[in-house]
Design a protein around this motif. Sequence first.
Motif, PDB file in Angstrom:
ATOM      1  N   ALA A  67       1.111  -1.264   0.030  1.00  0.00           N
ATOM      2  CA  ALA A  67       0.666  -0.111   0.503  1.00  0.00           C
ATOM      3  C   ALA A  67       0.995   1.272   0.007  1.00  0.00           C
ATOM      4  O   ALA A  67       0.554   2.437  -0.783  1.00  0.00           O
ATOM      5  N   THR A  68       2.234   1.516   0.595  1.00  0.00           N
ATOM      6  CA  THR A  68       2.904   2.132   0.783  1.00  0.00           C
ATOM      7  C   THR A  68       4.033   2.218  -0.495  1.00  0.00           C
ATOM      8  O   THR A  68       4.492   3.359  -0.866  1.00  0.00           O
ATOM      9  N   PHE A  69       4.203   1.127  -0.413  1.00  0.00           N
ATOM     10  CA  PHE A  69       5.679   1.067  -1.677  1.00  0.00           C
ATOM     11  C   PHE A  69       4.851   0.306  -2.840  1.00  0.00           C
ATOM     12  O   PHE A  69       4.731  -1.274  -2.804  1.00  0.00           O
ATOM     13  N   ARG A  70       4.865   1.135  -4.028  1.00  0.00           N
ATOM     14  CA  ARG A  70       4.153   0.713  -5.465  1.00  0.00           C
ATOM     15  C   ARG A  70       4.986   0.233  -6.255  1.00  0.00           C
ATOM     16  O   ARG A  70       5.743   0.221  -6.613  1.00  0.00           O
ATOM     17  N   LYS A  71       4.468  -0.762  -6.545  1.00  0.00           N
ATOM     18  CA  LYS A  71       5.172  -1.368  -8.171  1.00  0.00           C
ATOM     19  C   LYS A  71       5.236  -0.681  -9.026  1.00  0.00           C
ATOM     20  O   LYS A  71       6.076  -0.318 -10.099  1.00  0.00           O
ATOM     21  N   ASP A  72       3.986   0.266  -9.437  1.00  0.00           N
ATOM     22  CA  ASP A  72       3.598   0.846 -10.840  1.00  0.00           C
ATOM     23  C   ASP A  72       5.028   2.046 -10.393  1.00  0.00           C
ATOM     24  O   ASP A  72       4.744   3.034 -10.068  1.00  0.00           O
ATOM     25  N   SER A  73       5.358   2.425 -11.905  1.00  0.00           N
ATOM     26  CA  SER A  73       6.510   3.302 -12.144  1.00  0.00           C
ATOM     27  C   SER A  73       7.077   4.598 -12.322  1.00  0.00           C
ATOM     28  O   SER A  73       7.328   5.130 -13.009  1.00  0.00           O
ATOM     29  N   ARG A  74       5.212   5.112 -13.307  1.00  0.00           N
ATOM     30  CA  ARG A  74       4.983   5.644 -14.236  1.00  0.00           C
ATOM     31  C   ARG A  74       4.530   7.316 -13.987  1.00  0.00           C
ATOM     32  O   ARG A  74       5.607   7.593 -14.347  1.00  0.00           O
ATOM     33  N   THR A 291      10.643  -0.775  -5.526  1.00  0.00           N
ATOM     34  CA  THR A 291       9.159   0.196  -5.841  1.00  0.00           C
ATOM     35  C   THR A 291       9.605   1.365  -5.483  1.00  0.00           C
ATOM     36  O   THR A 291      10.255   2.202  -5.422  1.00  0.00           O
ATOM     37  N   TYR A 292       8.031   2.208  -5.225  1.00  0.00           N
ATOM     38  CA  TYR A 292       7.993   3.375  -6.124  1.00  0.00           C
ATOM     39  C   TYR A 292       7.050   3.968  -4.761  1.00  0.00           C
ATOM     40  O   TYR A 292       5.792   3.614  -4.640  1.00  0.00           O
ATOM     41  N   PRO A 293       7.327   4.948  -3.126  1.00  0.00           N
ATOM     42  CA  PRO A 293       6.705   5.935  -2.362  1.00  0.00           C
ATOM     43  C   PRO A 293       5.659   6.425  -3.145  1.00  0.00           C
ATOM     44  O   PRO A 293       5.918   6.913  -3.858  1.00  0.00           O
ATOM     45  N   VAL A 294       4.889   6.022  -2.068  1.00  0.00           N
ATOM     46  CA  VAL A 294       3.397   6.580  -2.943  1.00  0.00           C
ATOM     47  C   VAL A 294       3.244   7.918  -2.307  1.00  0.00           C
ATOM     48  O   VAL A 294       2.621   8.694  -3.241  1.00  0.00           O
TER      49      VAL A 294
END
Length: 417
Positions: A67-74, A291-294
Amino acid sequence: MTNTDHPAPECPARVCLSDPSFAADPHRVYAALREQAPVARVDLAPGVPATLVLDHRTALSVLHDPATFRKDSRRWLQHAPTDSPLVPMMSYRENVLFQDGPEHERLRQAITDSFRRVDSITLRGHVTESAEALIGEFATSGRADLLTQYARRLPVLVLNRLFGSPAELTDRMVTAITALWDGTDVEQANDELARCMVELIAVKRHAPAADITSWLLAHPAGLTDEEMLHQLIVLVGAGAEPMQNLIANALRLWLADERFAGDLSGGRLPVEDALDEVLWQDPPLANYAITYPVDDVELAGYHLPADEPVVISFAAANTGLAGDFTRRDGNRAHLAWSAGDHMCPARSPARLIASVAIETILDSLPDMELAVPAVELEWRPGPFHRALRALPVRFPIRDADSHGDVTPWNSRPVRTP
C-alpha cells in the motif's frame, strides 16, 4: 514507517551502483553503508537517484507493505532521465512485476498455476540432456569459459522446452534481455524482445502444446495477447540473465572455495550447500524489487521522497544478518527470491535447474579447476545483477574409453523443439 509532517533526515552516503569499482567489491560498500544506517542514498546510474535498503528487517517491512511502496513506475518515469540506459528496464509494463492489488493477483495466479504444471522429473531430464550436450561441445578441448559456453546457453535450451519456443526465437530473446541488463542498445533490444514475444504467441495460438506459453493462453484469467506479451517478457527475462548468474556464481564458489572443491563426493548435499551460500552471499539479482513510495514517507527514521525508486539490496540484507548459520545447514530465510506478494513464483524450478546444471558438469568433469586465480575473475558492472564477465576453467581432456563406451558428456546431441 509512516507519512510524516515533521522533518526526517535524508539517507546518508552516496555511491553509484553502476560503477565498476562497486562491482569489484560490493560487500565492502554494503558494510560501510550499513554502518551508517539501514538505508542509503545511491545512484543506480548517473542521474538516477534511489534509496537502497540494506537491512533485512527494513527490507521485509517494505516488501510486505504494497500500500505504501507500489510497483507502478509511471509517476517516476515523468521525471526520469530519458537518455538513461536504465529507463527501459524500469519502464512500466502491463506485466505482473509492475502491478499491485487485484490485477497483480490475477496475473500472478495465471503464472503460478502454469508453473505448477511443470513436472519436476521431466524438467530434470531436460536440464540433464541439455547440459550433457553442451559439455560434449567443449569436453575434448581441455578448456572452456563456463559462463558463455555453459551457464549462459543452458537456460536458453531449457527455456526452449518450458515455453515451447523455437530455438532461434529464444536465442534472439536472450540476446535482447542481456543487452537490457547491460544497458547497451536498449531501445533496439526492447523492440526486438517485443517482436520475439509476438511471434511466440502467434505460434502457440496456432499450435498449442504442453508448455507454459500455451498454459498461460488457456488460463481462466483470460490474458490478452498484449498481456501475454508482457508476461512472457518478464518470465523469460527472469529465466535467462538471473539463472545464468546463479549457475555461474555457484560454480565459481565451488571451484574457488576449498570447502567445496575438497568435498567432491558425488553427493547432492554439497551442491545444495553451494547454492545456498550463493543465494545468501552473491544472489544473481543482488539489488532489485524496485518500488515507488506513493507519498513522502519515513523509513527506519529517514525521509524518502515520493515516487523515487526504493531498491532492496538482497545481498546486503542477507549478509547483514549475524552468524554463519545464515549461509549453511539448509537455512533458506534469505531474500534472494524476494518476499511478500512479489516473491518469485518459479523459485522451485529455478533451483532445480541450477542444481542439476552444477551436478551434471561436476560429474562429467570431476577434475575441472579454474584457469586463473579466483581473485582475477571480473564482475560485470550494473546496479541490479551480480554477474561474472567470464568463468575460465581447464580440465584433463576426456575421450571414449578403450572399450568404445561413450562418456556422459558426448552421449546426446543438442535437441530443440
